[in-house]
Design a protein around this motif. Sequence first.
Motif, PDB file in Angstrom:
ATOM      1  N   TYR A 239      -7.128  -5.057  -7.460  1.00  0.00           N
ATOM      2  CA  TYR A 239      -5.810  -4.600  -7.907  1.00  0.00           C
ATOM      3  C   TYR A 239      -4.747  -4.971  -6.873  1.00  0.00           C
ATOM      4  CZ  TYR A 239      -7.276  -1.791 -11.916  1.00  0.00           C
ATOM      5  OH  TYR A 239      -7.747  -1.383 -13.133  1.00  0.00           O
ATOM      6  N   TRP A 240      -3.746  -5.711  -7.304  1.00  0.00           N
ATOM      7  CA  TRP A 240      -2.606  -6.016  -6.447  1.00  0.00           C
ATOM      8  C   TRP A 240      -1.626  -4.854  -6.480  1.00  0.00           C
ATOM      9  CZ3 TRP A 240      -3.114  -9.728  -3.123  1.00  0.00           C
ATOM     10  CH2 TRP A 240      -3.864 -10.873  -3.434  1.00  0.00           C
ATOM     11  N   MET A 241      -1.164  -4.436  -5.306  1.00  0.00           N
ATOM     12  CA  MET A 241      -0.087  -3.450  -5.229  1.00  0.00           C
ATOM     13  C   MET A 241       1.235  -4.200  -5.357  1.00  0.00           C
ATOM     14  SD  MET A 241       1.021  -0.311  -4.931  1.00  0.00           S
ATOM     15  CE  MET A 241      -0.312   0.716  -4.274  1.00  0.00           C
ATOM     16  N   LEU A 242       1.932  -3.970  -6.453  1.00  0.00           N
ATOM     17  CA  LEU A 242       3.155  -4.682  -6.784  1.00  0.00           C
ATOM     18  C   LEU A 242       4.367  -3.770  -6.627  1.00  0.00           C
ATOM     19  CD1 LEU A 242       1.795  -6.202 -10.121  1.00  0.00           C
ATOM     20  CD2 LEU A 242       1.907  -7.378  -7.908  1.00  0.00           C
ATOM     21  N   ALA A 243       5.518  -4.361  -6.347  1.00  0.00           N
ATOM     22  CA  ALA A 243       6.751  -3.594  -6.214  1.00  0.00           C
ATOM     23  C   ALA A 243       7.899  -4.344  -6.865  1.00  0.00           C
ATOM     24  CB  ALA A 243       7.068  -3.331  -4.740  1.00  0.00           C
ATOM     25  N   ASN A 244       8.864  -3.571  -7.370  1.00  0.00           N
ATOM     26  CA  ASN A 244      10.095  -4.163  -7.860  1.00  0.00           C
ATOM     27  C   ASN A 244      10.936  -4.581  -6.659  1.00  0.00           C
ATOM     28  OD1 ASN A 244      13.174  -3.640  -8.468  1.00  0.00           O
ATOM     29  ND2 ASN A 244      12.217  -4.212 -10.412  1.00  0.00           N
TER      30      ASN A 244
END
Length: 333
Positions: A239-244
């Motif tokens: 799982y990639w931790m993504l951010a806006n």
Amino acid sequence: MMHRRALLAASFSLPFFAIEGKARATEFSYKYASNLPATHPLNIHATAAAERIKAASGGRLEIAVFPNNQLGSDTDALSQLRSGALEFFTLSGPILATLVPAASLNGIGFAFKNYDEVWAAMDGPVGAYIRGEIEKRGLHVYEKIWDNGYRQITSASRPIQTPADLHGFKIRVPVSPLWTSLFRAFGAAPASINFSEVYSALQTHIVDGQENPLAIIETAKLYEVQKILCFTNHMWDGYWMLANPDALARLPPDLQDLVAHEFNQGAMAERADVAKMNAELGATLHGQGMAVFETDPTAFRAALQSAGFYAEWQKRLGPQAWAALTSVVGPLA
């Protein structure tokens, strides 16, 4: 199996970015979403990271955690992340591939022989390549990928021990071209269903089986509606931790650094806990009523080669992506 509360308590270490003095008023209230149950190690450690961020920022940044698709399906949450309605989201690479095709790379069937190869690739050239492609499509991604684990097949009808056992098998897969391609290469009948609907799809026999890492099979209680567990190890998933990026840009530099540090530290702690769980969960699931079967990956890998699966994905992902993968795992096609 390690108690979930013990895992959470162990992960609350002294914050790296400690700030002395009284807590300040909250300046930033952000949201983090995932599709996994609250008891999964990913959410335990994401929650712990959020608490450390709040403490170390003196209360300036609060991150509310929404597990188990509470804010919508993967498709919905990804759309919210891109629009800015959601600030943080963890998503499996091959599902993210609907937006970032290169994110399928770590999910190539039977590519990784063991965890040494997984981390050499994902903390090395494969991870670097995928992160670069994610950033090009307007999302921020943190350096350390969280472990979802090797994926295993469960069934309500028959054990899956050879490629022939998959012929005609109705199997739930995530909404991702890679999963559909993989199981069609074996002659199965894959059905793309969001995770929030998996339990009911199995319970009502819309599909005969599904595939997921052990920690998800256990925490989502899939053993209640599936009685056969097959150790296929057909795909490693993370799982990639993504951010806006606009939400991040609103944070001052010290908070941006704090978030990056704590999410990366959380990923490393989560990896260790998933490894411990995987060592125990086969026996746990057997004790919960599942018959357990082993498989030999050699025949499955040969079947994929014969079906042209590797050649197809080498072409679809391109020479640079494929070179990054094979630099770690060796030739596949």
